[in-house]
Enzyme design. Structure first.
Site, PDB file in Angstrom:
ATOM      1  N   HIS A   1      64.560 -16.349   3.952  1.00  0.00           N
ATOM      2  CA  HIS A   1      63.256 -16.531   3.333  1.00  0.00           C
ATOM      3  C   HIS A   1      62.164 -16.762   4.387  1.00  0.00           C
ATOM      4  O   HIS A   1      62.435 -17.274   5.462  1.00  0.00           O
ATOM      5  CB  HIS A   1      63.288 -17.703   2.363  1.00  0.00           C
ATOM      6  CG  HIS A   1      63.900 -17.329   1.056  1.00  0.00           C
ATOM      7  ND1 HIS A   1      64.560 -18.209   0.244  1.00  0.00           N
ATOM      8  CD2 HIS A   1      63.953 -16.129   0.419  1.00  0.00           C
ATOM      9  CE1 HIS A   1      65.005 -17.593  -0.842  1.00  0.00           C
ATOM     10  NE2 HIS A   1      64.647 -16.322  -0.768  1.00  0.00           N
TER      11      HIS A   1
ATOM     12  N   HIS B   1      67.505  -9.613   1.677  1.00  0.00           N
ATOM     13  CA  HIS B   1      68.632 -10.508   2.017  1.00  0.00           C
ATOM     14  C   HIS B   1      69.874  -9.686   2.362  1.00  0.00           C
ATOM     15  O   HIS B   1      70.569  -9.980   3.332  1.00  0.00           O
ATOM     16  CB  HIS B   1      68.958 -11.421   0.837  1.00  0.00           C
ATOM     17  CG  HIS B   1      67.953 -12.506   0.574  1.00  0.00           C
ATOM     18  ND1 HIS B   1      67.408 -13.267   1.579  1.00  0.00           N
ATOM     19  CD2 HIS B   1      67.388 -12.922  -0.587  1.00  0.00           C
ATOM     20  CE1 HIS B   1      66.544 -14.145   1.047  1.00  0.00           C
ATOM     21  NE2 HIS B   1      66.519 -13.960  -0.277  1.00  0.00           N
TER      22      HIS B   1
ATOM     23  N   HIS C   1      63.061  -7.733  -2.782  1.00  0.00           N
ATOM     24  CA  HIS C   1      63.272  -9.040  -2.100  1.00  0.00           C
ATOM     25  C   HIS C   1      64.763  -9.256  -1.835  1.00  0.00           C
ATOM     26  O   HIS C   1      65.175  -9.570  -0.713  1.00  0.00           O
ATOM     27  CB  HIS C   1      62.720 -10.155  -2.989  1.00  0.00           C
ATOM     28  CG  HIS C   1      62.992 -11.554  -2.482  1.00  0.00           C
ATOM     29  ND1 HIS C   1      62.067 -12.297  -1.798  1.00  0.00           N
ATOM     30  CD2 HIS C   1      64.114 -12.321  -2.576  1.00  0.00           C
ATOM     31  CE1 HIS C   1      62.599 -13.465  -1.474  1.00  0.00           C
ATOM     32  NE2 HIS C   1      63.840 -13.511  -1.943  1.00  0.00           N
ATOM     33  N   GLU C   2      65.598  -9.088  -2.874  1.00  0.00           N
ATOM     34  CA  GLU C   2      67.035  -9.378  -2.715  1.00  0.00           C
ATOM     35  C   GLU C   2      67.671  -8.420  -1.702  1.00  0.00           C
ATOM     36  O   GLU C   2      68.534  -8.826  -0.912  1.00  0.00           O
ATOM     37  CB  GLU C   2      67.751  -9.266  -4.072  1.00  0.00           C
ATOM     38  CG  GLU C   2      67.261 -10.257  -5.105  1.00  0.00           C
ATOM     39  CD  GLU C   2      67.269 -11.713  -4.612  1.00  0.00           C
ATOM     40  OE1 GLU C   2      66.384 -12.483  -5.017  1.00  0.00           O
ATOM     41  OE2 GLU C   2      68.142 -12.059  -3.793  1.00  0.00           O
TER      42      GLU C   2
END
Lengths: 378, 82
Positions: free
Chosen positions: A129, A123, A119-120
């Site tokens: 998101h 980014h 997930h990170e």
């Protein structure tokens, strides 16, 4: 899916990463493989490739920390915030930080490092998101994920490919052509000597040069302009604008296309727009605006239409009587038509095709002839 | 007199709400007086924005599902804003 405002992304396809320090919760090789696996899921759906370095500055610096750790976003102890990461860019941008007050695990007993890292790193590559509860980029941690069957949701794939495109063709995954791209959306070359602009405007001290679906953003602080999709800042704005001008006293840029105009303040499109241009007082014969500029000293806005120009009184909010007048009358040398205009250092810079005229409004004469893209450090 | 336990609980949950909306949904930091009055305009709007983003029923109220969501572990990057 969504991307960070301005759609920051890496300008290169090969990125380096470095695991600066390790959590005591897991063996080092377990951390290494979790990060490697997390990067791999993004590698498989983009042209991006990653390589690990062991010292110095990598594009993506990965570290474990607790509480305050030097980036004004302190972690909060066990639970709640598990990690955070920064969008693509230099220095801290692109980096991923993991809260070492969590219990990091290889399975789903505690907080799974692979899942959070994947997930990170989304980014770090430019994804923001997602509201899609099935997506990896949904902001809440889903401890019930079946790790053995894990794969990116279509929403994640659409998101990352909107930034980097699909992986290069290979025999086992030939790229299937997507639907044809509408004409007019090709990416214009910044230093093309024939470059012309649809519209040019200042915005809070910077200059925006609009062309088709894109715009160059030129700040006096940097020699190179940034290049963005209009929609990445103002999704509801149309492309192929006709004119743009900033009314500094209202911190507002007005953008014109056909018989409508919009208003933006920073990256917000103001409510109540678009409006018809005839509400400004143009005669019904005016179908579109070629160029516009607002003089903040005189509080007058000039609209250039074909070989004529109109003047709008910002104080009275009304078009001035006695207009339109011939452009040649008050802007000798600039006629017959203009594409765009903006003001800098007391001069009006008129654009026509690939040429640009520097006009002294006090002396009422053209002082220089330049290339349209002279501001781009070509 | 000792504070009424329930009252104290309400206080900390309001702190959590305030922090959550500030951190992830751009609630201005000076909106403290609004958060105290749960039904005030700005807060209701932000709660609705959060509920919509997270896929909850949009009620604008701090119901149990919403409060439950705010206690879940999550990423520290904001959900909206720059």
């Amino acid at each position: 899916f969504s991307t960070f405002p301005g759609m920051p992304k890496w300008k290169k396809t090969h990125l380096t990463y470095r695991i600066v320090n390790y959590t005591p919760d897991l063996p080092r090789d377990a951390v290494d493989s979790a990060i490697e696996k997390a990067l791999k899921i993004w590698e498989e759906v983009t042209p991006l490739t990653f390589s690990k370095i062991h010292e110095g500055e990598a594009d993506i610096m990965i570290s474990f920390a607790v509480r305050e750790h030097g980036d004004f976003s302190p972690f909060d102890g066990p639970g709640q915030v598990l990690a955070h990461a920064y969008p693509p860019g230099q220095g801290i941008y692109g980096d991923a930080h993991f809260d070492d007050d969590e219990q990091w695990t290889k399975d789903s007993a505690g907080t799974n490092l692979f899942l959070v890292a994947a997930h990170e790193l989304g980014h770090s590559l430019g994804l923001f998101h997602s509201t899609n509860t099935e997506a990896l980029m949904y902001p809440l941690y889903k401890s019930f994920t079946d790790l053995a069957q894990f794969r990116l949701a279509q929403d994640d794939v659409d998101g990352i490919q909107s930034l980097y495109g699909p992986p290069p063709a290979s025999p086992d995954n030939p790229i299937v052509p997507t639907e044809s791209v509408p004409s007019g959306s090709e990416t214009p070359a910044t230093c093309d000597p024939t470059l012309s602009f649809d519209a040019v405007s200042t915005l809070r001290g910077e200059v925006l040069f609009f062309k088709n679906r894109h715009f160059w953003r030129k700040s006096l602080r940097t020699p190179e302009p940034e290049f963005h999709l209009i929609s990445s800042f103002w999704p509801s704005l149309p492309s192929n604008l006709d004119a743009a001008c900033e009314v500094t006293s209202r911190d507002t840029v007005f953008l014109f296309k056909g018989n409508q105009f919009w208003a933006i303040r920073g990256n917000e499109v103001l409510a109540g727009y678009p409006r018809g241009i005839h509400t400004l007082g143009f005669s019904p014969t005016v179908k579109k605006i070629d160029a516009a500029i607002s003089d903040k000293e005189k509080k007058k806005t000039y609209f250039f239409v074909e070989d004529k120009y109109w003047r709008f009184d910002e104080k009275r909010q009304a078009m001035e009587p006695g207009f339109p007048k011939k452009i040649a009358e008050d802007f000798p040398g600039v006629e017959p038509k203009v594409d765009a205009v903006f003001e800098a250092f007391g001069f009006f810079y008129f654009f026509r095709g690939s040429s640009q005229l520097e006009f002294d409004p006090n002396a009422k004469k053209v002082t220089h002839t330049l290339k349209s893209n002279s501001w781009f450090n070509c | 007199y000792p504070l009424d336990g329930a009252e104290k609980g309400k206080d900390t949950s309001m702190d959590l709400v305030q922090k959550y909306l500030e951190n992830y949904y751009n609630l201005p930091k000076d909106a403290r007086q609004f958060v105290r009055r749960r039904d005030s305009g700005p807060v209701v709007k932000k709660i609705q924005e959060m509920q919509k983003f997270l896929g909850l029923e949009v009620t604008g109220k701090l119901d149990s599902a919403t409060m439950g969501m705010m206690h879940k572990p999550r990423c520290g990057v904001p959900d909206v804003g720059g």
